[in-house]
Scaffold this motif. Sequence first.
Motif, PDB file in Angstrom:
ATOM      1  N   GLU A 103       0.821  -1.205   0.000  1.00  0.00           N
ATOM      2  CA  GLU A 103       0.000   0.000   0.000  1.00  0.00           C
ATOM      3  C   GLU A 103       0.855   1.255   0.000  1.00  0.00           C
ATOM      4  O   GLU A 103       0.515   2.276  -0.599  1.00  0.00           O
ATOM      5  N   PHE A 104       2.004   1.180   0.704  1.00  0.00           N
ATOM      6  CA  PHE A 104       2.912   2.319   0.732  1.00  0.00           C
ATOM      7  C   PHE A 104       3.413   2.618  -0.685  1.00  0.00           C
ATOM      8  O   PHE A 104       3.403   3.764  -1.140  1.00  0.00           O
ATOM      9  N   LYS A 105       3.836   1.583  -1.396  1.00  0.00           N
ATOM     10  CA  LYS A 105       4.288   1.768  -2.774  1.00  0.00           C
ATOM     11  C   LYS A 105       3.162   2.344  -3.632  1.00  0.00           C
ATOM     12  O   LYS A 105       3.386   3.229  -4.451  1.00  0.00           O
ATOM     13  N   THR A 106       1.958   1.793  -3.423  1.00  0.00           N
ATOM     14  CA  THR A 106       0.815   2.264  -4.202  1.00  0.00           C
ATOM     15  C   THR A 106       0.593   3.749  -4.010  1.00  0.00           C
ATOM     16  O   THR A 106       0.423   4.508  -4.972  1.00  0.00           O
ATOM     17  N   GLU A 107       0.590   4.179  -2.731  1.00  0.00           N
ATOM     18  CA  GLU A 107       0.314   5.586  -2.455  1.00  0.00           C
ATOM     19  C   GLU A 107       1.375   6.478  -3.083  1.00  0.00           C
ATOM     20  O   GLU A 107       1.062   7.507  -3.686  1.00  0.00           O
ATOM     21  N   VAL A 108       2.631   6.078  -2.966  1.00  0.00           N
ATOM     22  CA  VAL A 108       3.703   6.900  -3.524  1.00  0.00           C
ATOM     23  C   VAL A 108       3.631   6.935  -5.044  1.00  0.00           C
ATOM     24  O   VAL A 108       3.700   7.995  -5.668  1.00  0.00           O
ATOM     25  N   LYS A 109       3.461   5.757  -5.660  1.00  0.00           N
ATOM     26  CA  LYS A 109       3.401   5.695  -7.120  1.00  0.00           C
ATOM     27  C   LYS A 109       2.280   6.557  -7.679  1.00  0.00           C
ATOM     28  O   LYS A 109       2.434   7.232  -8.697  1.00  0.00           O
ATOM     29  N   LEU A 110       1.136   6.504  -6.995  1.00  0.00           N
ATOM     30  CA  LEU A 110      -0.013   7.241  -7.492  1.00  0.00           C
ATOM     31  C   LEU A 110       0.127   8.740  -7.282  1.00  0.00           C
ATOM     32  O   LEU A 110      -0.024   9.529  -8.208  1.00  0.00           O
ATOM     33  N   ILE A 111       0.407   9.135  -6.054  1.00  0.00           N
ATOM     34  CA  ILE A 111       0.262  10.543  -5.711  1.00  0.00           C
ATOM     35  C   ILE A 111       1.328  11.414  -6.350  1.00  0.00           C
ATOM     36  O   ILE A 111       1.087  12.582  -6.662  1.00  0.00           O
ATOM     37  N   VAL A 112       2.523  10.876  -6.587  1.00  0.00           N
ATOM     38  CA  VAL A 112       3.552  11.711  -7.193  1.00  0.00           C
ATOM     39  C   VAL A 112       3.279  11.955  -8.671  1.00  0.00           C
ATOM     40  O   VAL A 112       3.868  12.836  -9.281  1.00  0.00           O
ATOM     41  N   ASN A 113       2.383  11.159  -9.241  1.00  0.00           N
ATOM     42  CA  ASN A 113       2.017  11.362 -10.645  1.00  0.00           C
ATOM     43  C   ASN A 113       0.724  12.144 -10.799  1.00  0.00           C
ATOM     44  O   ASN A 113       0.220  12.295 -11.909  1.00  0.00           O
ATOM     45  N   LEU A 114       0.172  12.619  -9.700  1.00  0.00           N
ATOM     46  CA  LEU A 114      -1.085  13.355  -9.748  1.00  0.00           C
ATOM     47  C   LEU A 114      -0.834  14.835  -9.540  1.00  0.00           C
ATOM     48  O   LEU A 114      -0.174  15.228  -8.585  1.00  0.00           O
TER      49      LEU A 114
ATOM     50  N   ILE B 195      -9.333   4.750  -8.888  1.00  0.00           N
ATOM     51  CA  ILE B 195     -10.455   4.621  -7.955  1.00  0.00           C
ATOM     52  C   ILE B 195      -9.871   4.806  -6.562  1.00  0.00           C
ATOM     53  O   ILE B 195      -8.978   4.057  -6.143  1.00  0.00           O
ATOM     54  N   HIS B 196     -10.364   5.793  -5.803  1.00  0.00           N
ATOM     55  CA  HIS B 196      -9.760   6.141  -4.516  1.00  0.00           C
ATOM     56  C   HIS B 196     -10.034   5.086  -3.454  1.00  0.00           C
ATOM     57  O   HIS B 196      -9.156   4.688  -2.704  1.00  0.00           O
ATOM     58  N   ARG B 197     -11.275   4.647  -3.303  1.00  0.00           N
ATOM     59  CA  ARG B 197     -11.745   3.597  -2.389  1.00  0.00           C
ATOM     60  C   ARG B 197     -11.804   3.990  -0.912  1.00  0.00           C
ATOM     61  O   ARG B 197     -12.238   3.189  -0.093  1.00  0.00           O
ATOM     62  N   ASP B 198     -11.383   5.184  -0.547  1.00  0.00           N
ATOM     63  CA  ASP B 198     -11.480   5.558   0.865  1.00  0.00           C
ATOM     64  C   ASP B 198     -11.785   7.046   1.020  1.00  0.00           C
ATOM     65  O   ASP B 198     -11.203   7.732   1.862  1.00  0.00           O
ATOM     66  N   LEU B 199     -12.688   7.555   0.204  1.00  0.00           N
ATOM     67  CA  LEU B 199     -13.071   8.963   0.293  1.00  0.00           C
ATOM     68  C   LEU B 199     -13.976   9.154   1.512  1.00  0.00           C
ATOM     69  O   LEU B 199     -14.985   8.469   1.657  1.00  0.00           O
TER      70      LEU B 199
ATOM     71  N   ASN C  78      -9.717  25.558   0.620  1.00  0.00           N
ATOM     72  CA  ASN C  78      -9.814  24.748  -0.588  1.00  0.00           C
ATOM     73  C   ASN C  78      -9.580  23.287  -0.220  1.00  0.00           C
ATOM     74  O   ASN C  78      -8.625  22.971   0.501  1.00  0.00           O
ATOM     75  N   PRO C  79     -10.440  22.376  -0.680  1.00  0.00           N
ATOM     76  CA  PRO C  79     -10.301  20.966  -0.296  1.00  0.00           C
ATOM     77  C   PRO C  79      -9.244  20.251  -1.118  1.00  0.00           C
ATOM     78  O   PRO C  79      -9.042  20.549  -2.302  1.00  0.00           O
ATOM     79  N   LYS C  80      -8.558  19.313  -0.473  1.00  0.00           N
ATOM     80  CA  LYS C  80      -7.567  18.484  -1.157  1.00  0.00           C
ATOM     81  C   LYS C  80      -7.758  17.041  -0.704  1.00  0.00           C
ATOM     82  O   LYS C  80      -7.650  16.744   0.483  1.00  0.00           O
ATOM     83  N   ILE C  81      -8.034  16.162  -1.646  1.00  0.00           N
ATOM     84  CA  ILE C  81      -8.223  14.748  -1.344  1.00  0.00           C
ATOM     85  C   ILE C  81      -6.876  14.126  -0.985  1.00  0.00           C
ATOM     86  O   ILE C  81      -5.875  14.366  -1.664  1.00  0.00           O
ATOM     87  N   SER C  82      -6.854  13.319   0.056  1.00  0.00           N
ATOM     88  CA  SER C  82      -5.597  12.704   0.497  1.00  0.00           C
ATOM     89  C   SER C  82      -5.793  11.211   0.716  1.00  0.00           C
ATOM     90  O   SER C  82      -6.876  10.670   0.512  1.00  0.00           O
ATOM     91  N   ASP C  83      -4.723  10.554   1.171  1.00  0.00           N
ATOM     92  CA  ASP C  83      -4.716   9.133   1.543  1.00  0.00           C
ATOM     93  C   ASP C  83      -5.063   8.220   0.369  1.00  0.00           C
ATOM     94  O   ASP C  83      -6.207   7.817   0.201  1.00  0.00           O
ATOM     95  N   PHE C  84      -4.029   7.867  -0.411  1.00  0.00           N
ATOM     96  CA  PHE C  84      -4.224   7.025  -1.580  1.00  0.00           C
ATOM     97  C   PHE C  84      -3.716   5.602  -1.357  1.00  0.00           C
ATOM     98  O   PHE C  84      -3.442   4.873  -2.303  1.00  0.00           O
ATOM     99  N   GLY C  85      -3.604   5.197  -0.087  1.00  0.00           N
ATOM    100  CA  GLY C  85      -3.079   3.869   0.220  1.00  0.00           C
ATOM    101  C   GLY C  85      -3.962   2.735  -0.245  1.00  0.00           C
ATOM    102  O   GLY C  85      -3.493   1.618  -0.454  1.00  0.00           O
ATOM    103  N   LEU C  86      -5.268   2.987  -0.421  1.00  0.00           N
ATOM    104  CA  LEU C  86      -6.188   1.928  -0.853  1.00  0.00           C
ATOM    105  C   LEU C  86      -6.568   2.063  -2.321  1.00  0.00           C
ATOM    106  O   LEU C  86      -7.382   1.291  -2.825  1.00  0.00           O
ATOM    107  N   ALA C  87      -6.021   3.068  -2.996  1.00  0.00           N
ATOM    108  CA  ALA C  87      -6.446   3.365  -4.364  1.00  0.00           C
ATOM    109  C   ALA C  87      -6.056   2.248  -5.327  1.00  0.00           C
ATOM    110  O   ALA C  87      -5.092   1.517  -5.121  1.00  0.00           O
ATOM    111  N   ARG C  88      -6.858   2.117  -6.394  1.00  0.00           N
ATOM    112  CA  ARG C  88      -6.586   1.160  -7.472  1.00  0.00           C
ATOM    113  C   ARG C  88      -6.630   1.891  -8.806  1.00  0.00           C
ATOM    114  O   ARG C  88      -7.458   2.775  -9.012  1.00  0.00           O
ATOM    115  N   THR C  89      -5.740   1.514  -9.700  1.00  0.00           N
ATOM    116  CA  THR C  89      -5.756   2.088 -11.046  1.00  0.00           C
ATOM    117  C   THR C  89      -6.585   1.208 -11.969  1.00  0.00           C
ATOM    118  O   THR C  89      -6.766   0.012 -11.710  1.00  0.00           O
ATOM    119  N   PHE C  90      -7.109   1.812 -13.042  1.00  0.00           N
ATOM    120  CA  PHE C  90      -7.838   1.041 -14.033  1.00  0.00           C
ATOM    121  C   PHE C  90      -7.556   1.636 -15.407  1.00  0.00           C
ATOM    122  O   PHE C  90      -7.227   2.810 -15.547  1.00  0.00           O
TER     123      PHE C  90
END
Length: 823
Positions: free
Chosen positions: A547-558, A629-633, A645-657
């Motif tokens: 999940e740690f890898k997932t969060e890092v991989k996703l968020i740095v590309n967003l 898909i965030h999965r934990d909003l 201003n709102p900022k969505i966080s916590d991408f540890g459960l996110a899945r790509t499609f």
Amino acid sequence: MEFSCFYMSNIIYATFLLFFDAFAFAEDSIGPFQSIRDGTTLVSKEGTFEFGFFSPGNSKNRYAGIWYKNIPVQNVVWVANRCNPINDSSGLLTTNSTGNLVLLHQNKSVVWYTSLSKQVKKPIVRLLDSGNLVLKDEEDGNSEAYLWQSFDYPSDKFLAGMKLGWDLKKGLSRRVSAWRNWDDPCPGDFSWGVEFDALNQSIPEFYVRNGGKKFLRAGPWNGVRLSGVSELKPNQFVNYQFVDNEDEVYYTFNLKSNSVIAIFVLNQTTSTRQRLTWIAEEKSWNLQFSDPKDHCDNYGLCGGNGNCVIGDNPVCHCLKGFKPKSEEKWNLTNWSGGCVRNTPLDCKDKKSDGFMKFVGLKLPDTTYARLNKSMNLKECRAKCLSNCSCMAYASSNVRDGSGCLMWFGDLMDIRQVSTEEQALYVRMPASELGKSGHMVRAVIVVACIGSISVVLLLGYFVYRRNSKATSEETERSLVTRTNERHEEDLELPLFDLPTIVTATDRFSFKNKLGEGGFGPVYRGMLEGGQEIAVKRLSLSSGQGIDEFKTEVKLIVNLQHRNLVKLLGCCIQGEEKLLVYEYMHNKSLDSFIFDKNQAKLLDWPKRFQIICGVARGLLYLHQDSRLRIIHRDLKASNVLLDNEMNPKISDFGLARTFGGDGDDSEGKTRRVIGTYGYMAPEYVYNGQFSIKSDVFSFGILVLEIVSGKRSTSFFLQKEGLTLTAHAWTLMQEGRAIELLDSHLRDSHHDLQEVLRCIHVGLLCVQQRTSDRPSMSSVVVMLSSDSHVLPYPNRPGYFMETESPQLFPESSRVSTITISGPVAR
């Protein structure tokens, strides 16, 4: 003969009462020759509690009990005649000639009574503002010299000031027991109390039992907390205390303010122990926490010598040095047989044995453990080593390192917990202690740059049987070569552990911003003065290295103004750290669910937040390169900057499609998220899609509009959830009544409010095909002329359908991640 005399004396005494004015008593007490009849009540001095007769639920039976006078829901806190109801309105409570309290039926039948050790000539019965009904001698000048008190005989509620545990002098055990059902207060299967063996010097433990079986265990008190829970710590409302001396062993809590009402409830219907806080403005109980909070709280899930790690799949592991007793059953997720040693102990040569240190565990069940308070940890080790039957030891008081706790036999009911203050030393043969090979070392370098945000994750798995020094030298070499290569290519800033430790003042408590399911978050400041928020993943968190890898991989590309920005990261040893931009206003839930902070969020700001989250979610679903898909909003995962201003966080459960449209979906056996926000199809079948995020967004919209938590709201009379309440109001043309009471007197665009409620209800429809896409949601929110379809019945309509009340499926590992995460 003794009871016959007692019975006859009460008949004569009750007859005498017919000729006495039984209603001439003070409102909070009755004295000699006075009584309480069905239809009259005692009210405590400040008007907090009331004593009288009531009928629970749909039952017509009458019971004598205590309830909160001004709280309309779940208000009965104590019942006298729990299993002996009165079938009409003839009940009468009085004191008899010996000074005992007696509950009579039709002025002659004894329904319930106290049994005092001495006769009292001038008994007085008083209802205190703590909810305690007390009996004392009017001639005794000591105001707290109670001859009897209801606090010694709890029902299903545990109130502030109560003592849960033992009075060793009186041989009195105070246990909470659940009602059999909503209509019957007679004790059901579930009970909660303190258990220990004084003769064999065992340590006190808190158990919830289901019948005779252990159902839930909090872990022994270690001088700071119960080793298996994080709730037993001071907070803004409650102070906890544990007392263990020659006279008493008990746990209690007190409230810091008289304006706060908090209780513990043991609930037979939901098989849970809950802490509730009354929210007067909302006229509802707010669920602070509930346990079992996850699968690992179930007693002995992984069997002897097994360790439960929530978030792993499967959750059960054998302790290091152990293996499954039955590999076949273990692979079929039948862990009850537990684990056995890889190498059996050889008691012929005790000196060849040693101990392996484990941290971050709930200490094992102490039923077969022994306590010696006079020993220190060094003496404890020697004592355990000298006894071949001693399997493990630990300090009984981590505050000062004193006390010796030793275990004999299998180590039962262990789980990974967030705190690492407790160490457990498990006996091992020399052959196991000497193993240094087959150790997997992962060196992961995450390189991040503020505006470009690129991540490079490289894993080096080093299998070595050489010395520790050689292994560490190899690791340092790999890190250095990898860092040099990527820093040269991309000039990327990398954070080392000492920098983060310094920035957060060694992760000090004063810098702690909050804690979520994956670990605590700390505020920090770099040498240049830049403020940061550091997410420190705990060893026991559901977010492991994947999940740690997932969060890092996703968020740095967003890259989007409504998504939180990752500044860097650090992996060193067991530490996994993410460094974010700091948000001064923390998380959304700290505003909308706080009666004082909520006033700071007027409707324009709330609408701005709703639209900003919608745009951020649209970016994830449609416009980002990876498509996510965030999965934990949820409200605690929406952070607010200086301008709200709102900022969505916590991408540890996110899945790509990679697909397009609504067909982009997946299925999992590992359902992880937050009950109340997860879509029904995800909770029950493990199916997730972009429409799962849409459902979570709809819940969030209704929470922002109403200022009420979906996870704790339900309308008592109808049993409706927040979604059902909003839908019903809309059907009746009263949708505006959903608006937060803090906003009803202010000027705002009513049509805008109604449109948000309408959109929120469209998002939480039961069927995924009925829910709109986020692109449609953004259009509907921004266009006054857009005609909206009428929403169908929402998911989780009735309170009984709420997923937080359902038992966990045997085929789905369900994890509830709760609590605010403010960065």
